[in-house]
Design an enzyme around this catalytic site. Sequence first.
Site, PDB file in Angstrom:
ATOM      1  N   TRP A   1      16.399  43.838  29.993  1.00  0.00           N
ATOM      2  CA  TRP A   1      15.331  44.515  29.332  1.00  0.00           C
ATOM      3  C   TRP A   1      14.902  43.764  27.987  1.00  0.00           C
ATOM      4  CZ3 TRP A   1      15.522  50.697  29.377  1.00  0.00           C
ATOM      5  CH2 TRP A   1      16.012  50.984  30.737  1.00  0.00           C
TER       6      TRP A   1
ATOM      7  N   TYR B   1      12.793  39.979  43.040  1.00  0.00           N
ATOM      8  CA  TYR B   1      13.152  39.161  41.526  1.00  0.00           C
ATOM      9  C   TYR B   1      14.552  39.273  41.374  1.00  0.00           C
ATOM     10  CZ  TYR B   1      13.999  38.718  36.721  1.00  0.00           C
ATOM     11  OH  TYR B   1      14.595  38.229  35.575  1.00  0.00           O
TER      12      TYR B   1
ATOM     13  N   THR C   1      19.911  38.272  35.232  1.00  0.00           N
ATOM     14  CA  THR C   1      19.277  39.801  34.925  1.00  0.00           C
ATOM     15  C   THR C   1      20.289  40.929  35.313  1.00  0.00           C
ATOM     16  OG1 THR C   1      17.515  41.007  35.434  1.00  0.00           O
ATOM     17  CG2 THR C   1      17.971  39.507  36.879  1.00  0.00           C
ATOM     18  N   ASP C   2      20.187  42.011  34.678  1.00  0.00           N
ATOM     19  CA  ASP C   2      20.897  43.121  34.940  1.00  0.00           C
ATOM     20  C   ASP C   2      20.180  43.778  36.542  1.00  0.00           C
ATOM     21  OD1 ASP C   2      18.302  43.523  33.795  1.00  0.00           O
ATOM     22  OD2 ASP C   2      18.650  45.584  33.695  1.00  0.00           O
TER      23      ASP C   2
ATOM     24  N   ALA D   1      11.606  30.452  34.322  1.00  0.00           N
ATOM     25  CA  ALA D   1      11.814  31.555  35.524  1.00  0.00           C
ATOM     26  C   ALA D   1      10.430  32.232  36.061  1.00  0.00           C
ATOM     27  CB  ALA D   1      12.890  32.503  34.945  1.00  0.00           C
TER      28      ALA D   1
ATOM     29  N   GLY E   1       7.811  30.262  26.955  1.00  0.00           N
ATOM     30  CA  GLY E   1       8.256  31.886  27.119  1.00  0.00           C
ATOM     31  C   GLY E   1       8.795  32.485  26.229  1.00  0.00           C
TER      32      GLY E   1
HETATM   33  N1  LIG Z   1      12.071  39.275  30.260  1.00  0.00           N
HETATM   34  C1  LIG Z   1      13.168  39.994  30.640  1.00  0.00           C
HETATM   35  O1  LIG Z   1      13.055  41.131  30.269  1.00  0.00           O
HETATM   36  C2  LIG Z   1      14.460  39.521  30.982  1.00  0.00           C
HETATM   37  C3  LIG Z   1      14.441  38.129  31.360  1.00  0.00           C
HETATM   38  N2  LIG Z   1      15.724  37.213  31.956  1.00  0.00           N
HETATM   39  C4  LIG Z   1      15.634  36.140  32.005  1.00  0.00           C
HETATM   40  O2  LIG Z   1      15.494  35.444  30.996  1.00  0.00           O
HETATM   41  C5  LIG Z   1      14.893  34.228  31.099  1.00  0.00           C
HETATM   42  C6  LIG Z   1      13.692  34.127  30.260  1.00  0.00           C
HETATM   43  O3  LIG Z   1      12.828  35.109  30.370  1.00  0.00           O
HETATM   44  P1  LIG Z   1      11.480  35.400  29.558  1.00  0.00           P
HETATM   45  O4  LIG Z   1      11.457  34.539  28.365  1.00  0.00           O
HETATM   46  O5  LIG Z   1      11.482  36.713  29.409  1.00  0.00           O
HETATM   47  O6  LIG Z   1      10.328  34.675  30.660  1.00  0.00           O
HETATM   48  P2  LIG Z   1       8.934  34.300  30.515  1.00  0.00           P
HETATM   49  O7  LIG Z   1       8.201  34.847  31.725  1.00  0.00           O
HETATM   50  O8  LIG Z   1       8.578  34.916  29.046  1.00  0.00           O
HETATM   51  O9  LIG Z   1       9.072  32.839  30.277  1.00  0.00           O
HETATM   52  C7  LIG Z   1       9.446  32.173  31.683  1.00  0.00           C
HETATM   53  C8  LIG Z   1       8.713  30.781  31.130  1.00  0.00           C
HETATM   54  O10 LIG Z   1       9.010  29.852  32.289  1.00  0.00           O
HETATM   55  C9  LIG Z   1       7.912  29.305  32.845  1.00  0.00           C
HETATM   56  N3  LIG Z   1       7.857  28.885  34.124  1.00  0.00           N
HETATM   57  C10 LIG Z   1       7.651  29.508  35.174  1.00  0.00           C
HETATM   58  N4  LIG Z   1       7.640  28.710  36.212  1.00  0.00           N
HETATM   59  C11 LIG Z   1       8.061  27.478  35.763  1.00  0.00           C
HETATM   60  C12 LIG Z   1       8.230  26.105  36.585  1.00  0.00           C
HETATM   61  N5  LIG Z   1       8.164  26.122  37.740  1.00  0.00           N
HETATM   62  N6  LIG Z   1       8.765  25.142  35.612  1.00  0.00           N
HETATM   63  C13 LIG Z   1       8.684  25.188  34.087  1.00  0.00           C
HETATM   64  N7  LIG Z   1       8.397  26.593  33.705  1.00  0.00           N
HETATM   65  C14 LIG Z   1       8.073  27.442  34.425  1.00  0.00           C
HETATM   66  C15 LIG Z   1       6.586  30.139  32.388  1.00  0.00           C
HETATM   67  O11 LIG Z   1       5.565  29.095  32.003  1.00  0.00           O
HETATM   68  P3  LIG Z   1       4.167  29.921  32.335  1.00  0.00           P
HETATM   69  O12 LIG Z   1       3.795  30.852  31.784  1.00  0.00           O
HETATM   70  O13 LIG Z   1       3.364  28.560  31.867  1.00  0.00           O
HETATM   71  O14 LIG Z   1       4.182  29.834  33.911  1.00  0.00           O
HETATM   72  C16 LIG Z   1       7.246  30.828  30.940  1.00  0.00           C
HETATM   73  O15 LIG Z   1       6.805  29.843  30.046  1.00  0.00           O
HETATM   74  C17 LIG Z   1      14.557  34.178  32.759  1.00  0.00           C
HETATM   75  O16 LIG Z   1      15.567  33.478  33.484  1.00  0.00           O
HETATM   76  C18 LIG Z   1      14.623  35.510  32.765  1.00  0.00           C
HETATM   77  O17 LIG Z   1      14.829  35.718  34.440  1.00  0.00           O
HETATM   78  C19 LIG Z   1      16.743  38.376  32.216  1.00  0.00           C
HETATM   79  C20 LIG Z   1      16.720  39.699  31.803  1.00  0.00           C
HETATM   80  C21 LIG Z   1      15.468  40.282  31.371  1.00  0.00           C
HETATM   81  C1  LIG Z   2       3.433  50.445  31.996  1.00  0.00           C
HETATM   82  C2  LIG Z   2       4.365  51.574  32.302  1.00  0.00           C
HETATM   83  C3  LIG Z   2       5.578  51.283  33.087  1.00  0.00           C
HETATM   84  N1  LIG Z   2       6.446  52.150  32.972  1.00  0.00           N
HETATM   85  C4  LIG Z   2       7.924  51.938  33.743  1.00  0.00           C
HETATM   86  C5  LIG Z   2       8.058  51.022  34.897  1.00  0.00           C
HETATM   87  C6  LIG Z   2       9.262  50.492  34.903  1.00  0.00           C
HETATM   88  O1  LIG Z   2      10.280  51.477  35.447  1.00  0.00           O
HETATM   89  C7  LIG Z   2       9.488  50.609  33.297  1.00  0.00           C
HETATM   90  C8  LIG Z   2       9.525  49.158  32.811  1.00  0.00           C
HETATM   91  O2  LIG Z   2       8.584  48.538  33.119  1.00  0.00           O
HETATM   92  P1  LIG Z   2       8.455  46.927  32.788  1.00  0.00           P
HETATM   93  O3  LIG Z   2       7.642  46.471  33.708  1.00  0.00           O
HETATM   94  O4  LIG Z   2       7.745  46.786  31.411  1.00  0.00           O
HETATM   95  O5  LIG Z   2       9.755  46.187  32.884  1.00  0.00           O
HETATM   96  P2  LIG Z   2      10.447  45.535  33.921  1.00  0.00           P
HETATM   97  O6  LIG Z   2       9.523  44.312  34.472  1.00  0.00           O
HETATM   98  O7  LIG Z   2      10.912  46.254  35.089  1.00  0.00           O
HETATM   99  O8  LIG Z   2      11.520  44.463  32.994  1.00  0.00           O
HETATM  100  C9  LIG Z   2      12.440  44.004  33.523  1.00  0.00           C
HETATM  101  O9  LIG Z   2      11.810  42.670  33.548  1.00  0.00           O
HETATM  102  C10 LIG Z   2      12.682  41.681  33.983  1.00  0.00           C
HETATM  103  C11 LIG Z   2      12.314  40.281  33.998  1.00  0.00           C
HETATM  104  C12 LIG Z   2      14.299  41.726  34.027  1.00  0.00           C
HETATM  105  O10 LIG Z   2      15.096  40.743  34.282  1.00  0.00           O
HETATM  106  C13 LIG Z   2      14.725  43.068  33.495  1.00  0.00           C
HETATM  107  O11 LIG Z   2      15.922  43.009  32.799  1.00  0.00           O
HETATM  108  C14 LIG Z   2      13.643  44.101  33.011  1.00  0.00           C
HETATM  109  O12 LIG Z   2      13.549  43.714  31.554  1.00  0.00           O
HETATM  110  O13 LIG Z   2       8.540  51.126  32.728  1.00  0.00           O
HETATM  111  C15 LIG Z   2       6.464  53.885  32.735  1.00  0.00           C
HETATM  112  O14 LIG Z   2       7.243  54.518  32.906  1.00  0.00           O
HETATM  113  N2  LIG Z   2       5.072  53.771  32.448  1.00  0.00           N
HETATM  114  C16 LIG Z   2       4.118  52.975  32.239  1.00  0.00           C
HETATM  115  O15 LIG Z   2       2.835  53.274  31.701  1.00  0.00           O
END
Ligand SMILES: NC(=O)C1=CN([C@@H]2O[C@H](COP(=O)(O)OP(=O)(O)OC[C@H]3O[C@@H](n4cnc5c(N)ncnc54)[C@H](OP(=O)(O)O)[C@@H]3O)[C@@H](O)[C@H]2O)C=CC1
Ligand SMILES: Cc1cn([C@H]2C[C@H](O)[C@@H](COP(=O)(O)OP(=O)(O)O[C@H]3O[C@@H](C)C(=O)[C@@H](O)[C@H]3O)O2)c(=O)[nH]c1=O
Length: 278
Positions: free
Chosen positions: A149, A124, A100-101, A59, A11
């Site tokens: 984010w 979520y 997460t926020d 996640a 991830g």
């Molecule tokens: N992305 C964001 O904006 C934010 C993320 N977070 C938190 O930060 C953490 C990391 O997020 P991020 O790196 O962005 O997430 P990603 O979606 O990039 O990575 C999550 C990883 O978890 C793996 N995964 C899913 N299900 C399982 C499972 N059952 N067993 C083992 N692995 C699994 C996925 O693998 P596969 O792709 O193969 O399913 C993927 O590689 C998470 O806890 C997320 O909730 C918090 C705030 C913002």
């Molecule tokens: C594709 C698109 C999205 N948006 C909006 C939708 C949304 O309100 C915002 C961000 O969209 P995204 O789907 O990229 O982001 P989003 O999936 O909401 O991101 C969140 O992911 C999870 C995992 C978290 O934990 C959060 O902290 C946060 O990062 O942008 C537009 O306004 N225009 C567009 O063309």
Amino acid sequence: MKKILITGANGMLATAIKNALSGCEVYAFSSQELDITCSQSLHKNIATILPDYIINCAAYTAVDLAETEEEKAFKINALAVEKMAQIAEQYRATLIHFSTDYVFDGNVSKPYAVDHPTRPVNIYGASKLAGEKAITQVNAKHYIFRISWLYAPYGKNFFNWIAETDLEELSIVNTQTGSPTSALDVADFMNHLIHNDPKNYGTYHFTNQGEMTWYAFAKAINQKLDLNKTINPVATFKTAAKRPTYSAMDCKKTEQVFNYLTPSISDGLDRVVARYKS
Ligand SMILES: NC(=O)C1=CN([C@@H]2O[C@H](COP(=O)(O)OP(=O)(O)OC[C@H]3O[C@@H](n4cnc5c(N)ncnc54)[C@H](OP(=O)(O)O)[C@@H]3O)[C@@H](O)[C@H]2O)C=CC1
Ligand SMILES: Cc1cn([C@H]2C[C@H](O)[C@@H](COP(=O)(O)OP(=O)(O)O[C@H]3O[C@@H](C)C(=O)[C@@H](O)[C@H]3O)O2)c(=O)[nH]c1=O
């Protein structure tokens, strides 16, 4: 040398953490190698490696899809996390987990304190909150970091989407405010924590410092990458999941307890842009 077990290793955040950790023995497992919903596999790997730290990057992160996949989201983000905390406690490992926020409802106008009441507005967020509560109840040695984010020069995220899309004109919401946070900066902080662990367990906030709307963030990416796209502000963008209108988080407790200065949004973005261009 400290032993670190990382889940969800392919991830976005795990990739950054693997690159940032220094002077540790790292055991990183992809979802194929270790499915966290399989408690036998979790148990076997933790019992064999006996890690000092488990960094749970696995996640379910599909915010919109979660609205129709509630069971799956809770299975990964809450039930598996509870089991992981129990096994961590059994083997005396410190569990580092990310939340997460989106555990907050967004009905405020200044950064959320760690102890502010939670009230997720989407599935979520609810599943992540259930994961937080499970860890807290098991009461293993744990750190929960609420981050927000998240973006990086790789992986599926808002920065990469803006950078890679062929669309010349984008309409982006200017009615949601938060703190875009570089995965590279979270990863550096993890390296700091592991080498300077105050053992002050609990829940913390970690984001890049400052706040902006998604629209402002899109404009900043557009400008720093010289993309020359037209970015239009819009009040609404239809999505399956509701999102909090305001979700900046107060990180003072983190800075004090870990003696760590968190970089600004602008510094975070400059670094990701430099890495993206290289
Ligand atoms: N992305 C964001 O904006 C934010 C993320 N977070 C938190 O930060 C953490 C990391 O997020 P991020 O790196 O962005 O997430 P990603 O979606 O990039 O990575 C999550 C990883 O978890 C793996 N995964 C899913 N299900 C399982 C499972 N059952 N067993 C083992 N692995 C699994 C996925 O693998 P596969 O792709 O193969 O399913 C993927 O590689 C998470 O806890 C997320 O909730 C918090 C705030 C913002
Ligand atoms: C594709 C698109 C999205 N948006 C909006 C939708 C949304 O309100 C915002 C961000 O969209 P995204 O789907 O990229 O982001 P989003 O999936 O909401 O991101 C969140 O992911 C999870 C995992 C978290 O934990 C959060 O902290 C946060 O990062 O942008 C537009 O306004 N225009 C567009 O063309």
